[in-house]
Design a protein around this motif. Structure first.
Motif, short mmCIF file in Angstrom:
data_model
loop_
_atom_site.label_atom_id
_atom_site.label_comp_id
_atom_site.label_asym_id
_atom_site.label_seq_id
_atom_site.Cartn_x
_atom_site.Cartn_y
_atom_site.Cartn_z
N LEU A 71 0.83 -1.21 0.00
CA LEU A 71 0.00 0.00 0.00
C LEU A 71 0.86 1.25 0.00
CD1 LEU A 71 -2.86 -0.98 2.49
CD2 LEU A 71 -3.00 -0.77 0.01
N ASP A 72 1.90 1.24 0.81
CA ASP A 72 2.81 2.39 0.86
C ASP A 72 3.45 2.64 -0.51
OD1 ASP A 72 2.26 2.74 3.53
OD2 ASP A 72 4.09 1.74 4.23
N MET A 73 3.88 1.55 -1.17
CA MET A 73 4.51 1.69 -2.47
C MET A 73 3.52 2.28 -3.48
SD MET A 73 6.04 -1.18 -5.06
CE MET A 73 4.40 -1.80 -5.40
N LEU A 74 2.29 1.78 -3.48
CA LEU A 74 1.28 2.29 -4.42
C LEU A 74 1.00 3.77 -4.16
CD1 LEU A 74 -1.13 -0.76 -4.58
CD2 LEU A 74 0.34 0.09 -6.41
N GLU A 75 0.89 4.16 -2.89
CA GLU A 75 0.66 5.57 -2.55
C GLU A 75 1.83 6.43 -3.01
OE1 GLU A 75 -0.35 5.84 1.59
OE2 GLU A 75 -2.40 5.15 1.22
N GLN A 76 3.06 5.94 -2.85
CA GLN A 76 4.23 6.69 -3.29
C GLN A 76 4.25 6.87 -4.81
OE1 GLN A 76 7.67 4.74 -1.65
NE2 GLN A 76 7.11 5.25 0.46
N LEU A 77 3.63 5.94 -5.51
CA LEU A 77 3.54 6.04 -6.97
C LEU A 77 2.37 6.93 -7.41
CD1 LEU A 77 4.28 2.34 -7.94
CD2 LEU A 77 5.77 4.33 -8.30
N GLY A 78 1.59 7.44 -6.44
CA GLY A 78 0.50 8.35 -6.76
C GLY A 78 -0.88 7.72 -6.77
N PHE A 79 -0.97 6.43 -6.48
CA PHE A 79 -2.27 5.77 -6.44
C PHE A 79 -3.00 6.14 -5.15
CE2 PHE A 79 0.09 3.10 -9.34
CZ PHE A 79 -0.84 2.79 -10.33
N ARG A 80 -4.32 6.17 -5.21
CA ARG A 80 -5.15 6.39 -4.03
C ARG A 80 -6.21 5.30 -3.96
NH1 ARG A 80 -1.39 8.55 -2.82
NH2 ARG A 80 -0.94 10.74 -2.76
N VAL A 81 -6.57 4.89 -2.76
CA VAL A 81 -7.60 3.86 -2.59
C VAL A 81 -8.92 4.44 -3.07
CG1 VAL A 81 -8.87 2.45 -0.94
CG2 VAL A 81 -6.40 2.78 -0.66
N ALA A 82 -9.54 3.74 -4.00
CA ALA A 82 -10.82 4.18 -4.55
C ALA A 82 -11.99 3.40 -3.95
CB ALA A 82 -10.83 4.02 -6.07
N TRP A 83 -11.73 2.17 -3.57
CA TRP A 83 -12.83 1.33 -3.09
C TRP A 83 -12.26 0.18 -2.28
CZ3 TRP A 83 -17.79 2.28 -3.05
CH2 TRP A 83 -18.68 1.26 -2.80
N THR A 84 -12.88 -0.13 -1.16
CA THR A 84 -12.49 -1.31 -0.38
C THR A 84 -13.75 -2.06 0.03
OG1 THR A 84 -12.53 -0.13 1.74
CG2 THR A 84 -10.42 -0.22 0.58
N TYR A 85 -13.62 -3.34 0.21
CA TYR A 85 -14.72 -4.15 0.69
C TYR A 85 -14.12 -5.37 1.38
CZ TYR A 85 -13.63 -6.16 -3.87
OH TYR A 85 -12.97 -6.67 -4.96
N PRO A 86 -14.78 -5.84 2.46
CA PRO A 86 -14.26 -7.01 3.16
C PRO A 86 -14.56 -8.28 2.37
CG PRO A 86 -16.26 -6.23 4.23
CD PRO A 86 -15.94 -5.25 3.13
N LYS A 87 -13.63 -9.23 2.42
CA LYS A 87 -13.81 -10.50 1.71
C LYS A 87 -13.13 -11.59 2.51
CE LYS A 87 -11.21 -11.26 -1.91
NZ LYS A 87 -10.65 -11.26 -3.27
N ARG A 88 -13.83 -12.73 2.65
CA ARG A 88 -13.23 -13.91 3.25
C ARG A 88 -13.08 -14.94 2.13
NH1 ARG A 88 -17.26 -12.57 6.56
NH2 ARG A 88 -18.51 -14.38 6.03
N ARG A 89 -11.90 -15.52 2.00
CA ARG A 89 -11.61 -16.45 0.90
C ARG A 89 -11.15 -17.78 1.46
NH1 ARG A 89 -8.44 -14.96 -4.50
NH2 ARG A 89 -10.57 -14.46 -5.03
N SER A 90 -11.72 -18.86 0.89
CA SER A 90 -11.28 -20.22 1.19
C SER A 90 -10.88 -20.86 -0.13
CB SER A 90 -12.41 -21.03 1.82
OG SER A 90 -12.85 -20.44 3.01
N LEU A 91 -9.82 -21.64 -0.10
CA LEU A 91 -9.31 -22.25 -1.32
C LEU A 91 -9.15 -23.75 -1.11
CD1 LEU A 91 -8.01 -22.02 -4.19
CD2 LEU A 91 -5.84 -21.65 -3.01
N TRP A 92 -9.68 -24.53 -2.04
CA TRP A 92 -9.52 -25.98 -2.03
C TRP A 92 -8.93 -26.41 -3.36
CZ3 TRP A 92 -14.06 -23.73 -0.24
CH2 TRP A 92 -14.36 -23.95 1.09
N MET A 93 -8.24 -27.54 -3.36
CA MET A 93 -7.75 -28.14 -4.59
C MET A 93 -8.51 -29.44 -4.79
SD MET A 93 -5.57 -26.07 -5.87
CE MET A 93 -4.96 -27.09 -7.20
N LEU A 94 -9.02 -29.63 -6.00
CA LEU A 94 -9.77 -30.84 -6.33
C LEU A 94 -9.42 -31.27 -7.74
CD1 LEU A 94 -11.99 -32.89 -5.51
CD2 LEU A 94 -13.67 -31.27 -6.40
#
Length: 103
Positions: A5-28
């Motif tokens: 996040l710090d690197m992106l901000e230093q490059l001039g990017f700004r957070v436009a949108w955030t949302y919470p997400k829970r992710r589970s991953l399985w291999m089949l």
């Protein structure tokens, strides 16, 4: 994560949108099956060999014809808009008085 996040901000990017997400991953059978749980729904993603995906999708009860193509950010914004609309104060509509009948 903070360094990214710090690197992106230093490059001039700004957070436009955030949302919470829970992710589970399985291999089949060599396919990554991802379950994402967000405030506005549950989503499944399959990643693997193209030849394996249709049969695995079918075995999981998934129909590619009903797949959503919008990004999470688009769906999150639409969800927020819908929530704002349902939380708006109701406006009472009063019908006009009927005109008196003339004799």
């Amino acid at each position: 994560m903070h360094a990214s996040l710090d690197m992106l901000e230093q490059l001039g990017f700004r957070v436009a949108w955030t949302y919470p997400k829970r992710r589970s991953l399985w291999m089949l059978d060599g396919v990554a099956v991802t379950l994402d749980v967000l405030d506005f729904g549950w989503f499944v993603e399959l990643e693997g060999p193209k030849t394996a995906l249709p049969e695995l999708a079918k075995s999981l009860g998934l129909d590619p014809a009903h797949a959503l193509m919008d990004s999470y950010s688009v769906m999150a914004r639409n969800h927020q808009k819908a929530r704002r609309l349902t939380k708006m104060k109701a406006v009472r509509v009063i019908p006009p008085e009927p005109e008196p009948a003339s004799h």
